[in-house]
Design an enzyme around this catalytic site. Structure first.
Site, PDB file in Angstrom:
ATOM      1  N   LYS A   1       0.839  -1.204   0.000  1.00 32.14           N
ATOM      2  CA  LYS A   1       0.000   0.000   0.000  1.00 32.14           C
ATOM      3  C   LYS A   1       0.877   1.258   0.000  1.00 32.14           C
ATOM      4  O   LYS A   1       2.069   1.193   0.301  1.00 32.14           O
ATOM      5  CB  LYS A   1      -0.908  -0.024   1.232  1.00 32.14           C
ATOM      6  CG  LYS A   1      -0.149  -0.030   2.560  1.00 32.14           C
ATOM      7  CD  LYS A   1      -1.057  -0.391   3.723  1.00 32.14           C
ATOM      8  CE  LYS A   1      -0.304  -0.321   5.039  1.00 32.14           C
ATOM      9  NZ  LYS A   1      -1.101  -0.848   6.160  1.00 32.14           N
TER      10      LYS A   1
ATOM     11  N   TYR B   1      12.885  31.997   7.918  1.00 35.64           N
ATOM     12  CA  TYR B   1      11.658  32.630   8.420  1.00 35.64           C
ATOM     13  C   TYR B   1      11.684  32.757   9.933  1.00 35.64           C
ATOM     14  O   TYR B   1      11.996  31.794  10.641  1.00 35.64           O
ATOM     15  CB  TYR B   1      10.431  31.807   8.030  1.00 35.64           C
ATOM     16  CG  TYR B   1      10.075  31.880   6.573  1.00 35.64           C
ATOM     17  CD1 TYR B   1       9.782  33.098   5.960  1.00 35.64           C
ATOM     18  CD2 TYR B   1      10.011  30.725   5.800  1.00 35.64           C
ATOM     19  CE1 TYR B   1       9.440  33.165   4.619  1.00 35.64           C
ATOM     20  CE2 TYR B   1       9.661  30.768   4.461  1.00 35.64           C
ATOM     21  CZ  TYR B   1       9.385  31.997   3.881  1.00 35.64           C
ATOM     22  OH  TYR B   1       9.047  32.052   2.560  1.00 35.64           O
TER      23      TYR B   1
HETATM   24  C1  LIG Z   1      -0.516  -1.827   6.757  1.00 31.35           C
HETATM   25  C2  LIG Z   1      -1.066  -3.105   7.198  1.00 31.35           C
HETATM   26  C3  LIG Z   1      -0.218  -4.215   7.354  1.00 31.35           C
HETATM   27  C4  LIG Z   1       1.288  -4.108   7.251  1.00 31.35           C
HETATM   28  O1  LIG Z   1       1.755  -3.677   8.514  1.00 31.35           O
HETATM   29  P1  LIG Z   1       3.306  -3.486   8.794  1.00 31.35           P
HETATM   30  O2  LIG Z   1       3.405  -3.226  10.251  1.00 31.35           O
HETATM   31  O3  LIG Z   1       3.717  -2.311   7.966  1.00 31.35           O
HETATM   32  O4  LIG Z   1       3.980  -4.725   8.380  1.00 31.35           O
HETATM   33  C5  LIG Z   1      -0.791  -5.423   7.678  1.00 31.35           C
HETATM   34  N1  LIG Z   1      -2.119  -5.539   7.845  1.00 31.35           N
HETATM   35  C6  LIG Z   1      -2.965  -4.500   7.736  1.00 31.35           C
HETATM   36  C7  LIG Z   1      -4.423  -4.708   7.946  1.00 31.35           C
HETATM   37  C8  LIG Z   1      -2.468  -3.243   7.417  1.00 31.35           C
HETATM   38  O5  LIG Z   1      -3.296  -2.209   7.293  1.00 31.35           O
END
Ligand SMILES: *Cc1c(COP(=O)(O)O)cnc(C)c1O
Length: 375
Positions: free
Chosen positions: A44, A265
């Protein structure tokens, strides 16, 4: 009075991000070796900022069996990048276009009765029933689970779905031994048991992400879902993984200033003595967190150097003391840390956040180059 600006020459070059897929491959193999079942590579958010298709293909080549994403759009992009492996998409809205799931061969999560009722395709849709195991986030609540299981069984008998898996997610797995993890594991096995009692036969039970996978093998079940770990982040702080990113920017301008000179700034920084300031064309629009102003450092001319003044949208100023830094010299904003440069973890600490937010926040105008470096 202010010293003259000694701009030697102007260099125009964008900040750039080097992505080492060999590090992703090595991390994946590590999880494949430790997993009791299969590994799902979670890609993702553009593969945690490392490139969706690149990370997906690299992870599959290194032994991951599944790909996980949080939208059908991402799932389709992974499929179109040339991945044949099973893909699961969770976090879909109730009215998601499930014809894409059928056309591209994508499994979807079912976190509610509404999601289940909306499934109406010519072919059975492969689903993973999603239980809330203590996050109060995206799974079905424990008190709706029983009715969801009987409805799922009816939908399966009617040929609308095919139940492939049951999934949960742990809220506090980055703290090994946290009581919420034991409660989450119990809730998950009760949920699987109720699915079986309803006549369902889920073959892929998955609960663990990176932290749980690294610290508690009893969470592995049939599959672990690994995102952060693939790109070298271990939220549990127990395991050394390989970072894949090197974020650099060229010095574009150098000036000598007197003691007492205000920088940036608001003049949040005033020089204590005469010094040389180097300008880097990288700022918060490129992913340098503004919250790290006054704390951040970069590697430049063989040393760590403080970023001084407030981080601007497009630029930062670095104090290089009396050292002969020139326009065109390369500053390393962060990298794996092997040569003394700051890491994404350092930037996260300076900004009061987690490295996930740093690596997924690199801006769109940063040039990307994919490499295969680490063994
Ligand atoms: C993002 C996600 C993962 C991966 O988690 P990590 O800690 O980055 O390995 C696994 N399961 C779900 C449901 C997630 O949303």
């Amino acid at each position: 009075m202010g010293a003259p600006v000694t701009t030697i020459r102007q260099v125009s070059a964008a900040p750039s991000l080097e992505i080492d897929l060999a590090a992703v491959s090595a991390n994946t193999r590590r999880f494949v070796e430790l997993a009791r079942g299969d590994v799902m590579a979670v890609v993702k958010a553009d593969g945690f900022g490392h490139g969706l298709g690149d990370v997906a293909r690299t992870a599959i080549a290194a032994g991951a069996r599944w790909i996980g994403v949080t939208s059908l759009a991402e799932a389709v992009a992974v499929r179109e990048s040339g991945v044949d492996a099973p893909i699961l998409s969770w976090l879909n809205p109730v009215d998601a276009d499930l014809s894409l799931a059928v056309r591209y061969g994508i499994d979807v999560s079912v976190p509610s009765l509404e999601h289940l009722a909306a499934i109406d395709q010519a072919a059975p849709v492969p689903v993973h029933l999603q239980l809330d195991t203590g996050m109060s986030r995206d799974g079905a609540s424990a008190n709706s689970w029983l009715s969801l299981m009987s409805a799922a069984r009816r939908a399966e008998v009617a040929g609308r779905i095919r139940v492939v898996g049951v999934m949960g997610h742990l809220a506090c797995a980055d703290t090994p031994g946290h009581p919420a993890s034991a409660a989450g594991k119990r809730a998950f096995s009760r949920g699987v048991e109720m699915a079986r009692q309803a006549g369902l036969r889920p073959s892929v039970r998955h609960l663990a992400a990176t932290s749980a996978a690294l610290t508690d093998p009893t969470t592995h079940l049939d599959m672990i879902r690994i995102g952060a770990g693939l790109v070298g982040i271990d939220p549990s702080g127990t395991t050394e993984l390989k970072s894949a990113l090197r974020f650099t920017a060229p010095v574009v301008q150098v000036r000598r200033v007197d003691a007492g000179t205000g920088v940036g700034y608001g003049h949040s920084h005033v020089t204590e003595r005469a010094t040389t300031l180097a300008l880097l064309p990288v700022g918060y629009a490129d992913g340098l967190p503004r919250a790290a102003s006054g704390r951040g450092e970069v590697w430049l001319a063989g040393r760590r150097r403080p970023v001084v003044g407030v981080i601007s949208m497009d630029q930062v100023v670095v104090d290089v003391g009396d050292d002969p830094v020139l326009p065109g010299d390369e500053a390393v904003v962060f990298g794996p840390g092997d040569s003394g440069e700051p890491t994404a973890e350092d930037w996260a600490q300076w900004a009061g956040t987690i490295p996930h937010e740093i690596v997924t926040g690199i801006g769109a105008r940063v040039r990307r180059a994919v490499r295969w470096l680490t063994q």
